[in-house]
Design a protein around this motif. Structure first.
Motif, PDB file in Angstrom:
ATOM      1  N   LEU A  99       6.710   9.405  -6.873  1.00  0.00           N
ATOM      2  CA  LEU A  99       5.418   8.899  -7.337  1.00  0.00           C
ATOM      3  C   LEU A  99       4.265   9.663  -6.717  1.00  0.00           C
ATOM      4  O   LEU A  99       4.334  10.111  -5.571  1.00  0.00           O
ATOM      5  CB  LEU A  99       5.261   7.414  -6.963  1.00  0.00           C
ATOM      6  CG  LEU A  99       6.164   6.405  -7.663  1.00  0.00           C
ATOM      7  CD1 LEU A  99       5.947   5.022  -7.069  1.00  0.00           C
ATOM      8  CD2 LEU A  99       5.897   6.390  -9.158  1.00  0.00           C
ATOM      9  N   LEU A 100       3.199   9.748  -7.506  1.00  0.00           N
ATOM     10  CA  LEU A 100       1.894  10.148  -7.008  1.00  0.00           C
ATOM     11  C   LEU A 100       1.055   8.869  -6.919  1.00  0.00           C
ATOM     12  O   LEU A 100       1.440   7.825  -7.445  1.00  0.00           O
ATOM     13  CB  LEU A 100       1.253  11.164  -7.967  1.00  0.00           C
ATOM     14  CG  LEU A 100       1.873  12.566  -7.942  1.00  0.00           C
ATOM     15  CD1 LEU A 100       1.418  13.378  -9.156  1.00  0.00           C
ATOM     16  CD2 LEU A 100       1.516  13.289  -6.640  1.00  0.00           C
ATOM     17  N   GLY A 148       0.812  -1.208   0.000  1.00  0.00           N
ATOM     18  CA  GLY A 148       0.000   0.000   0.000  1.00  0.00           C
ATOM     19  C   GLY A 148       0.846   1.258   0.000  1.00  0.00           C
ATOM     20  O   GLY A 148       0.483   2.262  -0.613  1.00  0.00           O
ATOM     21  N   SER A 149       1.996   1.205   0.670  1.00  0.00           N
ATOM     22  CA  SER A 149       2.875   2.377   0.738  1.00  0.00           C
ATOM     23  C   SER A 149       3.514   2.676  -0.606  1.00  0.00           C
ATOM     24  O   SER A 149       4.091   3.744  -0.790  1.00  0.00           O
ATOM     25  CB  SER A 149       3.976   2.156   1.778  1.00  0.00           C
ATOM     26  OG  SER A 149       3.425   1.919   3.038  1.00  0.00           O
ATOM     27  N   THR A 150       3.457   1.715  -1.523  1.00  0.00           N
ATOM     28  CA  THR A 150       3.927   1.940  -2.880  1.00  0.00           C
ATOM     29  C   THR A 150       2.766   2.361  -3.784  1.00  0.00           C
ATOM     30  O   THR A 150       2.918   3.222  -4.639  1.00  0.00           O
ATOM     31  CB  THR A 150       4.574   0.647  -3.437  1.00  0.00           C
ATOM     32  OG1 THR A 150       5.245  -0.032  -2.389  1.00  0.00           O
ATOM     33  CG2 THR A 150       5.563   0.969  -4.533  1.00  0.00           C
ATOM     34  N   ILE A 167      -0.201   3.786  -2.828  1.00  0.00           N
ATOM     35  CA  ILE A 167      -0.506   5.167  -2.408  1.00  0.00           C
ATOM     36  C   ILE A 167       0.776   5.629  -1.752  1.00  0.00           C
ATOM     37  O   ILE A 167       0.980   5.483  -0.564  1.00  0.00           O
ATOM     38  CB  ILE A 167      -1.696   5.215  -1.451  1.00  0.00           C
ATOM     39  CG1 ILE A 167      -2.938   4.691  -2.178  1.00  0.00           C
ATOM     40  CG2 ILE A 167      -1.920   6.643  -0.955  1.00  0.00           C
ATOM     41  CD1 ILE A 167      -4.187   4.708  -1.360  1.00  0.00           C
ATOM     42  N   PRO A 168       1.673   6.155  -2.573  1.00  0.00           N
ATOM     43  CA  PRO A 168       3.067   6.201  -2.153  1.00  0.00           C
ATOM     44  C   PRO A 168       3.338   7.325  -1.173  1.00  0.00           C
ATOM     45  O   PRO A 168       2.832   8.434  -1.318  1.00  0.00           O
ATOM     46  CB  PRO A 168       3.790   6.467  -3.476  1.00  0.00           C
ATOM     47  CG  PRO A 168       2.802   7.266  -4.265  1.00  0.00           C
ATOM     48  CD  PRO A 168       1.442   6.750  -3.877  1.00  0.00           C
ATOM     49  N   THR A 169       4.132   7.012  -0.177  1.00  0.00           N
ATOM     50  CA  THR A 169       4.871   8.077   0.479  1.00  0.00           C
ATOM     51  C   THR A 169       6.295   7.919  -0.045  1.00  0.00           C
ATOM     52  O   THR A 169       7.211   7.532   0.670  1.00  0.00           O
ATOM     53  CB  THR A 169       4.774   7.980   2.004  1.00  0.00           C
ATOM     54  OG1 THR A 169       4.693   6.618   2.394  1.00  0.00           O
ATOM     55  CG2 THR A 169       3.543   8.696   2.513  1.00  0.00           C
TER      56      THR A 169
END
Lengths: 192, 921
Positions: free
Chosen positions: B305-306, B295-297, B299-301
């Motif tokens: 990336l957006l 998920g962190s990729t 909806i990236p932090t």
């Protein structure tokens, strides 16, 4: 000791009960003591059971969280999960301690510049101070354009590094607010 | 897998019980090896040679799945005839620039292409632009803008400041974005030779490239005896085809390398050749290590990336900074597949971010997004902290003092900050480095001299908040809040919502009451109105709804979108992450679904929700043959129902439902309609699985073996020692040891690798504070073979000091036959195993030296991931020195090894003796 007593003691041995009774494998009635019979599992006396997901690795095992008096009393595997079928590994099985560990830090701590010890701070004050720090740094380090005059509209003064136990919703808000404030250096365990 | 993903491993054992062969390839013998049919001990860092050997076996024995390969991969596609492979250039592909350490990828393209351009369908315009990646326009643009190679050389020549020329910075900044959205291919029309005989077709190029990867070469490089290697080849081949499939499972043992992306590509080549992609029981499965790291990729932090693998915009020239230009860098309208709707995904995101302020006449606030100019990844940022350009740092459940490479650099960098906010469950070492870190002990730092202001904010645990994790198979699972968090503990949702709210309130007033500034508009116009409960906690459900997206106008205004195919580029829809659209299909939070596994099919589609569109296996069109029939009844998964004229099956078909197998698009048709009925790889610009990547990678179109940044052996394939495009940081505080035949290499004669234990988690923040787990694994240790123990006088249960070019750490010794010395290139190579969970501090229940302190920072060029699975060391009996004596010991090792800034940081080797790069024409 009277013969009767000896016989009663002898006959109440689990191994004798196992060999003579209806529980030859010794996994049921033969090995239950009076003490055991008097004990009730925390999972049976819980006020409610809440479905959750293990917070360690990315297999995503189902967890059942047992709550009594608004405290977590036990966390077990969720048998319904087609992924984990009720199982948890040592870490998932220990996750109740993640919540109830007596050493868990539940108060805000503050270390002033050059300070040698932690101090305490209340939540509202901490939030106000952090808001000020972010806005001050942002103002001080703002870049409208780069050294060739191209629009960048950003700050390189603020960075973030997140763990990958953040919820999707949390990551979404973090990326959104960082982007809106022009802070591009937001990173995650996903790169590490 | 049995150690680190034990509950997932039950399915491997289920498969084994049904007759599957389980092979474990790992430097160590582990709990996985113990139950595998075969354990293959391999030298850490040599996997491309191993995988390449399998490719060679498959091709030289004609064991590939021909029908699948011809129809579904780019094997038949013809390449340009000026492509030159590594064997003719002593270890680099054509287009290499030794000055910048980057490639011009023009010669790697399909025939008829030059360089695929940023602008849609205008590839001729950027012909041979010199862009390092040359396909997104991002790396290429920075070259074109005339500030490229003329500034280069700083990083190659080992300059004192480690400066990198901007062109390669731009290219590197762009690299990872391609991994997300696939490479822009211009259009999907390619020349093909389906006999696979053309000497310039991918199949023949591949065959030549891997011809040298013989079993003997595998033995020389990997230390794997030919009989063991061939047994693996046979098992993989025999368990592939119509009736059977083979799966490859990896973790960070493959990604933590300077060639990490190419490791995965190596597996992709094998799986495509054997027809194991898009089929049940096949695939390349990343076992990710954190609850929501997927998920962190998604909806990236992540800086580049957006949400939904849309790229963060790179800086543009004035006048070209438009939404249209940005979208054109992602996909051209002429290419095949679903990326052609990138405009709809982007506009929907902008509407989710900026709501009513985002209008067609202002490009939907596209210019509110700050711009990248290069690599702003975590390691670059840490070095920027050391340069005092970064003032503030948020650590959100992350412990870089222990978990990142080069712990000393991490901690010293934090001592340069003005302020640091640590949000965690426990007082991790990154929160306490200023009072009890290793540098306090060595005297390098004094608490009273550290000006960093530190806020520690305790976090809510997973049972104290609502939200979704995305697990390793893209499955979103909601976790319900069970209890309120104690004391000051709060969720990160709470923290960031209120931080944003308070910032907006202050900025709306203006600092001096004069109202907001122009730069504050993106914050003030932001949609930031989430409902909160009585404790001030924002609704995670509302955030997930925003992520899913809604119709903004028309009959369905206000209703959640059910699929990303409903997204529009005109502003009539919103959606914060297009690949997650559908998680709120029919207005229902699908991630909360908990239909018991025993009450549904084996695919279990009603447990949680998988992106995209609840598909459990991607590219599953490939589970049927070109005519749409299952390859075999046994492996039936998704198929064409000719009567109903639709795709159907056990899973949600990953293909346009009404596109018949025999459908062929008219030339020039792009998008989903451009996909032929036998183009299963619907996110690739040509619809095919890529055996050869003409674009999208910075370090080569095919995996080729390079040694790690530090290695005791020389590259057995050519003189080029390591990845010639790896991202190096020649700085005095980041030394590397000599490798191979270089003088001084014998000072660090051993290989070490790091790993996790079942009983601990990453840098320990969620395990070393727990009594049960700390009792189960109470101390840091190293694993060594009996032979190495004898060589160095180590005693089981005693102490060892492990010395690298950066530092020395101590560990308890575990002498075990699980560690096997390997014969490599005629010599014995010993490997040392180090679990990396421990750190130096005073708050955890168990503390110890940190294995990651041993590593330096050298990165994969595509994704900026550090090489923390292999480096070289020495091992000595006894405890390490303390205080200044520790620094003296390390300095003595550096002196003996003759380490300079250039050591290990010359990208092209041997230095000063290179054939001139051929770039075709």
């Amino acid at each position: 000791m009277a013969l009767q007593d000896i016989r009663r003691t002898f006959l109440s041995w689990p191994v004798v009960r196992q060999l003579t009774g209806s529980d030859p494998t010794g996994r049921g009635a033969a090995v239950v003591s009076d003490h055991t019979r008097a004990v009730t599992a925390r999972t049976e006396t819980a006020d409610r059971v809440v479905q959750s997901i293990c917070p360690y690795c990315a297999v995503g095992c189902g967890q059942r969280v047992y709550v009594k008096d608004e405290k977590v009393v036990q966390i077990e595997g969720d048998h319904d999960s087609p992924i984990s079928r009720g199982r948890l590994c040592p870490k998932g099985s220990a996750s109740e301690q993640l919540v109830n560990n007596p050493g868990r830090q539940i108060k805000i701590l503050y270390r002033r510049p050059y300070g040698t010890e932690w101090e305490s701070l209340d939540l509202d004050t901490a939030m106000q101070m952090i808001t000020e720090r972010v806005l001050d740094t942002r103002a001080r380090t703002w870049q409208a354009t780069d050294d060739q005059g191209r629009d960048v509209n950003r700050t390189l003064g603020i960075a973030g590094l997140g763990g990958a136990t953040l919820d999707n919703e949390e990551n979404y808000l973090i990326k959104k607010i960082f982007t809106a404030m022009g802070a591009i250096q937001i990173e995650n365990q996903a790169r590490i | 897998m049995a150690e680190c993903h034990p509950v997932g491993f039950q399915w491997v054992m289920e498969a084994k019980a049904r007759g599957a062969t389980v092979i474990h390839v790992d430097p160590r013998f582990t709990r996985t090896s113990a139950v595998a049919d075969r354990h293959v001990a391999i030298r850490a860092g040599s996997d491309i040679a191993f995988l390449g050997g399998i490719v060679n076996h498959i091709l030289s024995t004609d064991s590939y799945f021909r029908e699948y390969v011809v129809a579904y991969t780019n094997a038949a596609t013809i390449l340009r005839d000026d492509f030159v492979d590594v064997d003719d250039l002593d270890g680099v592909f054509s287009g290499y620039d030794p000055e910048s350490g980057t490639y011009d990828t023009a010669t790697w393209q399909y025939r008829g292409r030059t360089s695929v351009s940023a602008a849609a369908g205008e590839e001729e315009q950027i012909r041979n632009s010199g862009g390092a990646d040359g396909d997104t326009g991002q790396g290429g643009d920075s070259q074109q803008h005339g500030h490229g190679s003329d500034q280069g050389g700083g990083r190659h020549s080992g300059g004192e400041d480690g400066s990198q020329d901007e062109a390669s910075q731009g290219a590197r900044g762009a690299g990872h974005e391609l991994g997300g959205h696939g490479a822009n291919l211009g259009h999907g029309q390619v020349d093909r030779d389906e006999t696979l005989q053309d000497p310039h077709c991918v199949f023949q190029v591949l065959k030549r490239h891997y011809a040298r990867y013989t079993p003997e070469m595998v033995q020389e490089v990997c230390g794997v005896p030919p009989e063991d290697f061939l047994a693996v080849c046979r098992a993989v081949v025999e368990n592939s085809g119509r009736e059977r499939t083979t799966a490859w499972v990896y973790s960070v043992g493959w990604t933590h390398h300077t060639v990490g992306v190419q490791y995965i590509r190596g597996a992709a080549v094998i799986q495509l050749l054997l027809g194991n992609m898009g089929r049940p029981g096949g695939g390349i499965l990343a076992l990710r290590g954190h609850a929501s790291i997927q998920g962190s990729t998604d909806i990236p932090t992540l800086f580049n990336l957006l949400p939904g693998y849309l790229p963060m915009p790179m800086v543009q020239e004035h006048g070209s900074d438009s939404l249209a230009d940005y979208v054109a860098t992602i996909a051209s309208p002429q290419q095949k597949g679903f990326w052609t709707a990138a405009d709809a995904y982007t506009v929907s995101l902008l509407k989710a971010y900026w709501g009513d302020a985002a209008q067609p006449d202002n490009d939907f606030c596209y210019r509110y997004i700050p711009k990248l100019t290069g690599d702003h990844g975590t390691y670059q940022t840490v070095m920027d902290m050391l340069d005092d350009t970064v003032e503030g740092y948020f650590l959100l459940g992350q412990n870089p003092a222990v978990g990142s490479a080069h712990g000393r650099m991490q901690r010293l960098a934090m001592s340069h900050l003005k302020w640091l906010v640590v949000r965690d469950l426990n007082l991790i070492e990154s929160a306490t480095f200023w009072k009890d870190g290793p540098e306090i002990h060595t005297g390098e730092l004094r608490t009273e001299d550290i000006g960093t202001e530190v806020f520690f904010l305790p976090a809510a645990s997973h049972v104290e908040k609502d939200g979704t994790f995305t697990q390793t198979q893209r499955l979103l699972q909601w976790h319900h809040k069970a209890v309120e968090p104690p004391g000051d503990c709060r969720s990160d949702l709470h923290f960031f919502f209120h931080l944003g709210r308070m910032m907006r309130e202050r900025l709306a007033r203006g600092e001096d009451g004069s109202g907001p500034l122009e730069r504050d508009r993106p914050l003030l116009d932001l949609v930031w109105d989430y409902p909160v409960d009585e404790h001030g906690e924002p609704s995670a459900d509302a955030v997930l709804r925003e992520i899913n997206g809604v119709h903004l106008s028309g009959d369905k205004a206000g209703q959640p979108l059910s699929s990303y195919t409903e997204m529009k580029p005109d502003g009539s829809t919103s959606g914060g992450c297009w690949i997650y659209t559908g998680v709120y299909a029919d207005g229902v939070n699908q991630s909360q679904r908990r239909k018991p596994g025993q009450d549904q099919s084996w695919v279990a589609p009603e447990w949680g929700w998988a992106w995209p569109s609840n598909r459990r296996t991607l590219y599953n069109r490939a589970s049927a043959d070109p005519q749409g029939r299952p390859w075999s009844e046994r492996k039936a998964y998704v198929w064409w129902d000719a009567e109903k004229r639709t795709w159907t099956g056990h899973d949600v078909p990953d293909f346009p439902l009404d596109t018949a197998p025999d459908y062929r698009p008219e030339p020039g048709v792009g998008g989903p309609k451009g996909l032929a009925g036998d183009d299963p790889f619907i996110m690739q610009g040509d619809g095919k699985g890529w055996l050869y990547a003409p674009t999208g990678l910075l370090d080569g179109p095919m995996p080729t073996h390079y040694e790690p940044q530090e290695s005791p052996v020389s590259n057995g394939l050519y003189r080029q020692q390591a990845n010639p495009t790896r991202q190096v940081f020649p700085r005095p505080d980041n030394p590397s040891g000599p490798s191979g035949d270089e003088p001084g290499a014998q000072v660090f004669p051993y290989v070490f690798t790091t790993y996790r234990l079942t009983e601990h988690h990453t840098a320990g923040g969620m395990s070393r504070w727990l009594p049960y787990l700390s009792e189960l694994q109470p101390a840091f240790f190293c694993e060594v073979s009996p032979a190495l123990a004898a060589e160095r006088g180590l005693e089981n249960g005693g102490w060892a000091t492990i010395v690298s070019a950066r530092t020395a750490i101590e560990a308890r010794v575990l002498v075990t036959e699980r560690m096997v010395p390997l014969r490599v290139n005629g010599r014995t190579v010993h490997q040392v195993g180090l679990p990396y969970h421990w750190g130096v501090g005073s708050d955890a229940l168990t503390t110890g030296d940190s294995a990651n302190d041993l590593f330096g920072v050298t990165l994969d060029p595509n994704v900026h991931i550090q090489e923390t699975k292999v480096a070289t060391c020495d091992v000595r009996a006894g405890r390490r020195p303390t205080g200044a004596d520790l620094l003296a010991l390390v300095a003595e090792y550096q002196r003996r090894a003759g380490i300079t800034l250039a050591t290990g940081n010359q990208q092209r080797t041997p230095v000063g003796d290179q054939p001139s790069p051929l770039t075709g024409s």
